[in-house]
Design a protein around this motif. Structure first.
Motif, short mmCIF file in Angstrom:
data_model
loop_
_atom_site.label_atom_id
_atom_site.label_comp_id
_atom_site.label_asym_id
_atom_site.label_seq_id
_atom_site.Cartn_x
_atom_site.Cartn_y
_atom_site.Cartn_z
N VAL A 105 -8.46 -1.56 1.71
CA VAL A 105 -9.35 -2.03 2.96
C VAL A 105 -9.84 -3.44 2.45
O VAL A 105 -10.08 -4.17 3.46
CB VAL A 105 -10.57 -1.09 3.28
N PHE A 106 -10.48 -3.44 1.38
CA PHE A 106 -11.15 -4.79 0.98
C PHE A 106 -10.07 -5.98 0.79
O PHE A 106 -9.99 -6.89 1.62
CB PHE A 106 -11.70 -4.43 -0.67
N VAL A 107 -8.81 -5.57 0.33
CA VAL A 107 -8.00 -6.69 0.52
C VAL A 107 -7.25 -7.09 1.97
O VAL A 107 -7.12 -8.18 2.33
CB VAL A 107 -6.28 -6.41 -0.16
N ALA A 108 -7.42 -5.91 2.96
CA ALA A 108 -7.05 -6.23 4.00
C ALA A 108 -8.09 -7.10 5.01
O ALA A 108 -7.70 -8.24 5.53
CB ALA A 108 -6.97 -5.09 5.04
N LEU A 109 -9.47 -7.07 4.61
CA LEU A 109 -10.57 -7.89 5.13
C LEU A 109 -10.56 -9.22 4.55
O LEU A 109 -10.63 -10.22 5.10
CB LEU A 109 -11.85 -6.97 5.05
N ALA A 110 -10.63 -9.31 3.09
CA ALA A 110 -10.83 -10.45 2.33
C ALA A 110 -9.57 -11.55 2.77
O ALA A 110 -9.83 -12.53 2.58
CB ALA A 110 -11.14 -10.21 0.70
N GLY A 111 -8.54 -10.68 2.55
CA GLY A 111 -7.32 -11.57 2.65
C GLY A 111 -7.15 -12.05 4.02
O GLY A 111 -6.80 -13.51 4.30
N ALA A 112 -7.43 -11.49 5.16
CA ALA A 112 -7.58 -12.07 6.43
C ALA A 112 -8.52 -13.34 6.82
O ALA A 112 -8.20 -14.15 7.40
CB ALA A 112 -7.68 -10.91 7.64
N PHE A 113 -9.81 -12.86 6.19
CA PHE A 113 -10.80 -14.10 5.97
C PHE A 113 -10.07 -15.35 5.25
O PHE A 113 -10.30 -16.37 5.83
CB PHE A 113 -12.07 -13.39 5.74
N THR A 114 -9.59 -15.00 4.08
CA THR A 114 -9.14 -15.96 3.20
C THR A 114 -8.22 -16.64 4.22
O THR A 114 -8.02 -18.05 4.17
CB THR A 114 -8.59 -15.60 2.03
N LEU A 115 -7.10 -16.24 4.74
CA LEU A 115 -6.05 -17.06 5.53
C LEU A 115 -6.67 -17.60 6.82
O LEU A 115 -6.24 -18.72 7.02
CB LEU A 115 -5.04 -15.70 6.23
N GLN A 116 -7.78 -17.12 7.27
CA GLN A 116 -8.43 -17.73 8.55
C GLN A 116 -9.02 -19.15 8.09
O GLN A 116 -9.30 -20.14 8.92
CB GLN A 116 -9.34 -17.03 8.97
N TRP A 119 -9.98 4.80 -6.12
CA TRP A 119 -10.28 3.37 -5.66
C TRP A 119 -9.11 2.89 -4.77
O TRP A 119 -9.35 1.57 -4.14
CB TRP A 119 -10.31 2.57 -6.80
N LEU A 120 -8.03 3.59 -4.73
CA LEU A 120 -6.71 3.04 -3.79
C LEU A 120 -7.26 2.45 -2.44
O LEU A 120 -6.86 1.30 -1.99
CB LEU A 120 -5.69 4.00 -3.87
N ASP A 121 -7.83 3.47 -1.76
CA ASP A 121 -8.10 3.54 -0.46
C ASP A 121 -9.02 2.11 -0.16
O ASP A 121 -8.90 1.14 0.45
CB ASP A 121 -8.38 4.37 0.59
N GLY A 122 -10.17 2.14 -0.94
CA GLY A 122 -11.01 1.22 -0.82
C GLY A 122 -10.45 -0.04 -1.13
O GLY A 122 -11.00 -0.95 -0.50
N ALA A 123 -9.78 -0.35 -2.27
CA ALA A 123 -9.09 -1.53 -2.58
C ALA A 123 -8.22 -2.05 -1.46
O ALA A 123 -8.26 -3.47 -1.30
CB ALA A 123 -8.50 -1.47 -3.95
N TYR A 165 0.63 -1.19 0.18
CA TYR A 165 0.19 0.03 0.10
C TYR A 165 0.96 1.03 0.06
O TYR A 165 0.56 2.15 -0.72
CB TYR A 165 -0.90 0.03 1.14
N SER A 166 2.01 1.41 0.72
CA SER A 166 2.67 2.34 0.96
C SER A 166 3.47 2.72 -0.37
O SER A 166 3.42 3.76 -0.78
CB SER A 166 3.82 2.28 2.03
N LEU A 209 -1.96 1.80 11.21
CA LEU A 209 -0.92 2.40 11.16
C LEU A 209 -0.28 2.71 9.44
O LEU A 209 -0.44 3.95 9.22
CB LEU A 209 0.18 1.25 11.45
N PRO A 210 -0.23 1.81 8.68
CA PRO A 210 0.09 2.42 7.21
C PRO A 210 -0.96 3.27 6.75
O PRO A 210 -0.63 4.33 5.73
CB PRO A 210 0.00 1.09 6.23
N PHE A 211 -2.34 3.03 7.01
CA PHE A 211 -3.45 3.78 6.51
C PHE A 211 -3.45 5.21 7.00
O PHE A 211 -3.40 6.30 6.45
CB PHE A 211 -4.91 3.19 6.53
#
Length: 303
Positions: A103-114, A97-101, A78-79, A138-140
């Protein structure tokens, strides 16, 4: 059996903290003196990623599940993408679209790993939430510092960089005022269940030091801060500076207490040991994560 080590005295802590603070201001001054956009974002990005690493290390030390590799990788990606747009390497300006994308990756990625792990009570929700909070916190939020630099364009990004320097000074002077006044005359606890060391006297010191930094720097560098104080017309230039200094000071205190909530929940004293007397990168930028977005929004919507 060796005798337990004694905690450092207030004088020793003050000396270490002062030395670390002066060293940091030296690094910041060198970056700003360069008048190079990449130098600004490199320093901001380094602190954002390092603070993210410390955040996930704290979670692990506190026994809380998360996905640290994914969290740090997202912070770096992201940075870097944000900076490439800000520096003009990627054309077209900052995309909506950058910020929304992200946040989506942060949420969907964490659920996918879970999905790879068994369900144990509320542990999966805590793991997903920890990663999303880690990204937003932090990064956001901290990367609003980078956005401020490029909000007011100019030769060498001087106007935006001056505004960022003003915000950092107000925020850090607020932290210093709370520490110095609180250590000297602090008696009445502010929020003891969150941070036993915070006092109302220290809070008053935070406001006073923030006003000193905000008004002092504006008096010295107002020519490099075009249109900064013209947004709040009813208050006038100096009135706007005073109000913004007080608002940022309040948010600096909230940002500091927000990290205290995290550390107290996890049973951690410092986020790291990079800076003697201060702690780690997260201890350094916690208040800036709350003040940078507000100044950015003021510059975008008011000034």
């Amino acid at each position: 059996m060796p005798a337990p080590s004694q905690p450092p005295s207030k004088r020793a802590v003050f000396i270490r903290r002062t030395a670390s603070t002066l060293g940091l201001w030296g690094v910041v001054a060198a970056g700003f003196a360069s008048r190079l956009g990449w130098a600004y974002v490199s320093l901001i990005g380094f602190l954002a990623v390092l603070a993210s690493i410390e955040f996930f290390q704290m979670l692990r030390a506190g026994g809380m599940k998360s996905f640290p590799r994914f969290g740090v990788a997202l912070a770096v990606t992201y940075s870097v993408v944000l900076y490439l747009f800000l520096l003009g390497v990627l054309p077209g300006g900052m995309p909506e679209w950058l910020d929304g994308a992200a946040v989506f990756v942060a949420l969907a990625g964490a659920f996918t790993l879970q999905l790879r792990h068994p369900i144990r009570g509320t542990e999966p929700l805590q793991a997903v939430a920890a990663n999303v909070v880690g990204f937003l916190y932090l990064p956001f939020l901290f990367n609003f510092c980078a956005r401020i630099v490029f909000t007011v364009p100019g030769e060498g990004q001087v106007p935006g960089a001056t505004l960022l320097l003003w915000m950092i000074a107000v925020t850090k002077f607020s932290d210093m005022g709370a520490y110095i006044v609180g250590s000297a005359i602090g008696k009445h606890k502010m929020i003891p269940h969150v941070s036993p060391g915070k006092t109302w006297q220290g809070f008053g010191g935070a406001l006073a030091f923030a006003l000193l930094a905000g008004c002092g720097l504006y008096a010295l560098f107002h020519d490099d801060m075009p249109n900064f104080a013209t947004g709040l017309h009813v208050l006038g230039g100096w009135g706007a500076v005073i109000v913004l200094s007080l608002v940022l000071s309040l948010l600096a205190v909230v940002g500091d207490l927000a990290e205290s909530v995290i550390k107290r929940s996890l049973g951690i004293k410092d986020s790291g040991h990079m800076l003697p007397g201060i702690g780690g990168a997260l201890d350094l930028i916690d208040s800036l994560c709350f003040t940078a977005p507000v100044l950015y929004f003021y510059l975008q919507w008011v000034a």
